[in-house]
Design an enzyme around this catalytic site. Structure first.
Site, mmCIF file in Angstrom:
data_model
loop_
_atom_site.group_PDB
_atom_site.id
_atom_site.type_symbol
_atom_site.label_atom_id
_atom_site.label_comp_id
_atom_site.label_asym_id
_atom_site.label_seq_id
_atom_site.Cartn_x
_atom_site.Cartn_y
_atom_site.Cartn_z
ATOM 1 N NE ARG A 31 -3.898 -2.235 2.044
ATOM 2 C CZ ARG A 31 -4.795 -2.589 1.115
ATOM 3 N NH1 ARG A 31 -5.057 -1.764 0.107
ATOM 4 N NH2 ARG A 31 -5.436 -3.746 1.193
ATOM 5 C CG ASP A 32 1.500 5.545 -2.365
ATOM 6 O OD1 ASP A 32 2.040 5.526 -3.480
ATOM 7 O OD2 ASP A 32 1.692 6.460 -1.527
ATOM 8 C CB ILE A 33 3.761 5.688 2.580
ATOM 9 C CG1 ILE A 33 3.976 5.755 4.073
ATOM 10 C CG2 ILE A 33 4.299 6.924 1.870
ATOM 11 C CD1 ILE A 33 5.447 5.710 4.487
ATOM 12 C CG ASN A 79 3.574 9.027 -12.341
ATOM 13 O OD1 ASN A 79 2.700 9.252 -13.173
ATOM 14 N ND2 ASN A 79 3.341 9.044 -11.032
ATOM 15 C CB VAL A 123 10.294 5.842 -5.897
ATOM 16 C CG1 VAL A 123 11.106 4.595 -5.530
ATOM 17 C CG2 VAL A 123 9.807 6.554 -4.633
ATOM 18 C CG HIS A 179 6.489 2.928 -8.613
ATOM 19 N ND1 HIS A 179 7.751 3.479 -8.755
ATOM 20 C CD2 HIS A 179 5.640 3.966 -8.455
ATOM 21 C CE1 HIS A 179 7.659 4.799 -8.676
ATOM 22 N NE2 HIS A 179 6.390 5.129 -8.504
ATOM 23 C CG MET A 180 0.649 -0.585 -12.276
ATOM 24 S SD MET A 180 0.043 -2.199 -12.781
ATOM 25 C CE MET A 180 0.931 -2.413 -14.319
ATOM 26 C CG HIS A 181 1.133 5.052 -8.824
ATOM 27 N ND1 HIS A 181 1.193 5.636 -7.578
ATOM 28 C CD2 HIS A 181 2.263 5.429 -9.465
ATOM 29 C CE1 HIS A 181 2.311 6.350 -7.477
ATOM 30 N NE2 HIS A 181 2.975 6.235 -8.608
#
Ligand code: AMP
Ligand code: ZN
Length: 116
Positions: A31-33, A89, A98, A102-104
């Site tokens: 999970r994204d912080i 992104n 970062v 990474h895939m959101h």
């Protein structure tokens, strides 16, 4: 090869805690912080690939496995039918902060289009 100063390589190594919700042979997801939606998960390759620009042909299966992980996660989160968004992104203009790609995965609310 893990990168010494890479935040996500450190999460992969267990050196920094994260709320890991899915793992496969080639990916992990946590999970994204700083969540931007009720579901905001980051799916990353175990292999350190800095940006989309750095993908090479041998990574093809790894990149595909990010989407297979997404399919599992949206089912578990109960957002598959309502809808969700996957975003990667790349570099400064897109706001990448970062540099381990990474895939959101965002869902659980209505998402506006186009993004800002
Ligand atoms: P990006 O701006 O596309 O590079 O996305 C980086 C994402 O990583 C942002 O949404 C951050 O909130 C998220 N993030 C940064 N540090 C952590 C962490 N330690 N655990 C989970 N997510 C993080
Ligand atoms: Zn890394």
């Amino acid at each position: 090869m893990p990168e010494k100063d890479c935040l996500f390589c450190k999460i992969l190594a267990g050196e920094i805690p994260a709320d890991i919700i899915h793992e496969s042979a080639t990916t992990i997801a946590f999970r994204d912080i700083n969540p931007q939606a009720p579901t905001h998960v980051l799916i990353i390759p175990r292999k350190h690939i800095a940006t989309i620009n750095d993908i090479v042909p041998e990574d093809q299966a790894v990149i595909g496995s990010l989407y297979l992980a997404a399919c599992d996660i949206v089912t578990a989160e109960g957002i598959a039918d309502d809808g969700y968004r996957t975003v990667m992104n790349c570099n400064e203009a897109a706001g990448q902060t970062v540099f381990h790609m990474h895939m959101h995965l965002l869902g659980g609310r209505t998402l506006a289009w186009p993004p800002g």
